[in-house]
Design a protein around this motif. Structure first.
Motif, PDB file in Angstrom:
ATOM      1  N   ALA A  39       1.187  -1.483   0.415  1.00  0.00           N
ATOM      2  CA  ALA A  39      -0.059   0.019  -0.434  1.00  0.00           C
ATOM      3  C   ALA A  39       0.986   1.194  -0.077  1.00  0.00           C
ATOM      4  O   ALA A  39       2.329   1.595   0.470  1.00  0.00           O
ATOM      5  CB  ALA A  39      -1.195   0.216   1.102  1.00  0.00           C
ATOM      6  N   PRO A  40       0.304   2.667  -0.791  1.00  0.00           N
ATOM      7  CA  PRO A  40       1.255   3.559  -0.788  1.00  0.00           C
ATOM      8  C   PRO A  40       1.462   3.950   0.644  1.00  0.00           C
ATOM      9  O   PRO A  40       0.288   3.932   0.716  1.00  0.00           O
ATOM     10  CB  PRO A  40       0.711   4.231  -2.303  1.00  0.00           C
ATOM     11  CG  PRO A  40      -0.801   3.619  -2.000  1.00  0.00           C
ATOM     12  CD  PRO A  40      -1.179   1.629  -1.129  1.00  0.00           C
ATOM     13  N   ALA A  41       2.088   5.011   0.625  1.00  0.00           N
ATOM     14  CA  ALA A  41       2.665   5.642   1.859  1.00  0.00           C
ATOM     15  C   ALA A  41       1.550   6.708   2.026  1.00  0.00           C
ATOM     16  O   ALA A  41       1.197   7.530   0.798  1.00  0.00           O
ATOM     17  CB  ALA A  41       4.431   5.781   2.360  1.00  0.00           C
ATOM     18  N   ASP A  90      -5.914   1.248   0.176  1.00  0.00           N
ATOM     19  CA  ASP A  90      -5.665  -0.278  -0.198  1.00  0.00           C
ATOM     20  C   ASP A  90      -4.274   0.212  -1.748  1.00  0.00           C
ATOM     21  O   ASP A  90      -3.248   0.738  -1.143  1.00  0.00           O
ATOM     22  CB  ASP A  90      -6.584  -0.746  -1.024  1.00  0.00           C
ATOM     23  CG  ASP A  90      -7.027  -0.245  -2.253  1.00  0.00           C
ATOM     24  OD1 ASP A  90      -6.540   0.762  -3.386  1.00  0.00           O
ATOM     25  OD2 ASP A  90      -8.562  -0.582  -3.106  1.00  0.00           O
ATOM     26  N   ASP A  91      -4.386  -1.373  -1.811  1.00  0.00           N
ATOM     27  CA  ASP A  91      -3.391  -1.610  -2.493  1.00  0.00           C
ATOM     28  C   ASP A  91      -2.899  -0.964  -4.340  1.00  0.00           C
ATOM     29  O   ASP A  91      -1.658   0.185  -4.211  1.00  0.00           O
ATOM     30  CB  ASP A  91      -2.566  -3.310  -2.999  1.00  0.00           C
ATOM     31  CG  ASP A  91      -2.155  -3.523  -1.791  1.00  0.00           C
ATOM     32  OD1 ASP A  91      -2.522  -3.227  -0.600  1.00  0.00           O
ATOM     33  OD2 ASP A  91      -2.654  -4.717  -2.130  1.00  0.00           O
ATOM     34  N   ASP A  92      -3.632  -0.311  -4.761  1.00  0.00           N
ATOM     35  CA  ASP A  92      -4.191   0.380  -5.228  1.00  0.00           C
ATOM     36  C   ASP A  92      -4.405   2.050  -5.287  1.00  0.00           C
ATOM     37  O   ASP A  92      -4.713   2.731  -6.185  1.00  0.00           O
ATOM     38  CB  ASP A  92      -5.042   0.057  -6.538  1.00  0.00           C
ATOM     39  CG  ASP A  92      -4.682  -1.057  -6.756  1.00  0.00           C
ATOM     40  OD1 ASP A  92      -4.687  -1.863  -7.624  1.00  0.00           O
ATOM     41  OD2 ASP A  92      -5.918  -1.909  -6.893  1.00  0.00           O
ATOM     42  N   GLY A  93      -4.278   2.038  -4.455  1.00  0.00           N
ATOM     43  CA  GLY A  93      -3.973   3.747  -4.213  1.00  0.00           C
ATOM     44  C   GLY A  93      -5.856   4.080  -3.381  1.00  0.00           C
ATOM     45  O   GLY A  93      -5.845   5.466  -2.926  1.00  0.00           O
ATOM     46  N   GLN A  94      -6.949   3.244  -3.403  1.00  0.00           N
ATOM     47  CA  GLN A  94      -8.077   3.744  -3.046  1.00  0.00           C
ATOM     48  C   GLN A  94      -8.389   4.061  -1.893  1.00  0.00           C
ATOM     49  O   GLN A  94      -7.994   3.219  -0.642  1.00  0.00           O
ATOM     50  CB  GLN A  94      -9.177   2.743  -3.480  1.00  0.00           C
ATOM     51  CG  GLN A  94      -9.595   2.124  -4.892  1.00  0.00           C
ATOM     52  CD  GLN A  94      -9.508   2.916  -5.869  1.00  0.00           C
ATOM     53  OE1 GLN A  94     -10.588   3.819  -5.978  1.00  0.00           O
ATOM     54  NE2 GLN A  94      -9.149   3.540  -6.547  1.00  0.00           N
ATOM     55  N   VAL A  95      -8.695   4.770  -0.855  1.00  0.00           N
ATOM     56  CA  VAL A  95      -8.805   5.834  -0.161  1.00  0.00           C
ATOM     57  C   VAL A  95     -10.430   5.514   0.758  1.00  0.00           C
ATOM     58  O   VAL A  95     -11.138   5.854  -0.312  1.00  0.00           O
ATOM     59  CB  VAL A  95      -7.983   7.078   0.214  1.00  0.00           C
ATOM     60  CG1 VAL A  95      -8.361   7.177   1.042  1.00  0.00           C
ATOM     61  CG2 VAL A  95      -5.970   6.904  -0.355  1.00  0.00           C
ATOM     62  N   GLU A 113      -2.628  10.016  -4.975  1.00  0.00           N
ATOM     63  CA  GLU A 113      -2.186  10.083  -6.458  1.00  0.00           C
ATOM     64  C   GLU A 113      -1.300  11.336  -6.253  1.00  0.00           C
ATOM     65  O   GLU A 113      -1.120  12.240  -6.359  1.00  0.00           O
ATOM     66  CB  GLU A 113      -2.559  10.499  -7.515  1.00  0.00           C
ATOM     67  CG  GLU A 113      -4.075   9.919  -8.175  1.00  0.00           C
ATOM     68  CD  GLU A 113      -5.114  10.649  -8.727  1.00  0.00           C
ATOM     69  OE1 GLU A 113      -4.721  12.209  -9.229  1.00  0.00           O
ATOM     70  OE2 GLU A 113      -5.523   9.859  -9.196  1.00  0.00           O
ATOM     71  N   GLY A 114       0.120  10.119  -5.062  1.00  0.00           N
ATOM     72  CA  GLY A 114       1.129  11.077  -5.296  1.00  0.00           C
ATOM     73  C   GLY A 114       1.112  11.492  -4.000  1.00  0.00           C
ATOM     74  O   GLY A 114       1.178  11.075  -2.852  1.00  0.00           O
ATOM     75  N   ASP A 115       1.363  12.792  -3.773  1.00  0.00           N
ATOM     76  CA  ASP A 115       0.924  13.484  -2.515  1.00  0.00           C
ATOM     77  C   ASP A 115      -0.301  14.256  -2.233  1.00  0.00           C
ATOM     78  O   ASP A 115      -0.768  15.199  -1.217  1.00  0.00           O
ATOM     79  CB  ASP A 115       2.168  14.357  -2.566  1.00  0.00           C
ATOM     80  CG  ASP A 115       3.176  13.947  -1.737  1.00  0.00           C
ATOM     81  OD1 ASP A 115       3.180  13.333  -1.531  1.00  0.00           O
ATOM     82  OD2 ASP A 115       4.132  15.329  -2.275  1.00  0.00           O
ATOM     83  N   THR A 116      -1.509  13.783  -3.443  1.00  0.00           N
ATOM     84  CA  THR A 116      -2.361  14.551  -2.583  1.00  0.00           C
ATOM     85  C   THR A 116      -3.787  13.656  -3.211  1.00  0.00           C
ATOM     86  O   THR A 116      -3.848  11.677  -3.788  1.00  0.00           O
ATOM     87  CB  THR A 116      -3.615  14.925  -4.379  1.00  0.00           C
ATOM     88  OG1 THR A 116      -2.100  16.019  -4.528  1.00  0.00           O
ATOM     89  CG2 THR A 116      -4.513  15.795  -4.485  1.00  0.00           C
TER      90      THR A 116
END
Length: 140
Positions: A39-41, A90-95, A113-116
Motif C-alpha cells: 500500500a502506498p505511504a 488499499d494497494d491500488d491507492g483507493q482511500v 495520487e502522489g501527495d494528493t
C-alpha cells in the motif's frame, strides 16, 4: 541402429531443454505477479478542502499517522465540526476517510495520487468534492 537411437535421445533431450529454457521467463514473470503490492505511504500532514455544493469550501487540517500496531489513524482540525478519525488505503491507492459531523457518520471515498488524495461524496443530502494535499516538510 544404436547410433540412430542415440540421435533421437539427444534430439529429445535438446527439445526438452529448449522447452524448459523457453518457459523460464514466463515462470519468472508469473512469480512476480504473485508478489503482494505494498500500500502506498500516506502518513503525514495534509491541507484539506471540503467543497459542499451550494454551501462553500471548508478548510480542514488533516494528520495521518500509524499507531503502535501499524494501523492508520487520523486527527483533524477545522471550524465547522468535521471529525475525521479513520483512514484506509488499499494497494491500488483507493482511500476511504471515515468520521462524523454533528453525530452523523460519513465516508469520503477517493484516490491517492502522489501527495494528493481526492474524491467525491454524497452524504444525507450533502454532496461535493474533497481534496487533501500533503504538506511539504519545512526546512529548518
Amino acid at each position: 541402429m544404436r547410433n540412430l537411437w542415440m540421435r533421437y535421445a539427444w534430439l529429445r533431450y535438446g527439445l526438452c531443454l529448449w522447452v524448459v529454457l523457453g518457459l523460464l521467463p514466463a515462470a519468472a514473470t508469473a512469480n512476480r505477479a504473485d508478489e503482494p503490492k505494498k500500500a502506498p505511504a500516506v502518513e503525514g500532514e495534509y491541507d484539506m478542502e471540503i467543497t459542499v455544493t451550494g454551501a462553500g469550501i471548508f478548510p480542514v487540517e488533516l494528520k495521518v499517522m500509524r499507531d503502535e500496531q501499524g494501523k492508520l489513524t487520523c486527527e483533524s482540525k477545522d471550524q465547522i465540526g468535521v471529525s475525521i478519525t479513520g483512514i484506509t488505503v488499499d494497494d491500488d491507492g483507493q482511500v476511504t476517510l471515515t468520521g462524523n459531523y454533528q453525530g452523523m457518520e460519513f465516508e469520503f471515498k477517493g484516490k491517492l495520487e502522489g501527495d494528493t488524495m481526492k474524491g467525491e461524496f454524497d452524504i444525507s443530502g450533502y454532496a461535493g468534492t474533497w481534496v487533501a494535499t500533503r504538506r511539504k516538510p519545512s526546512k529548518e
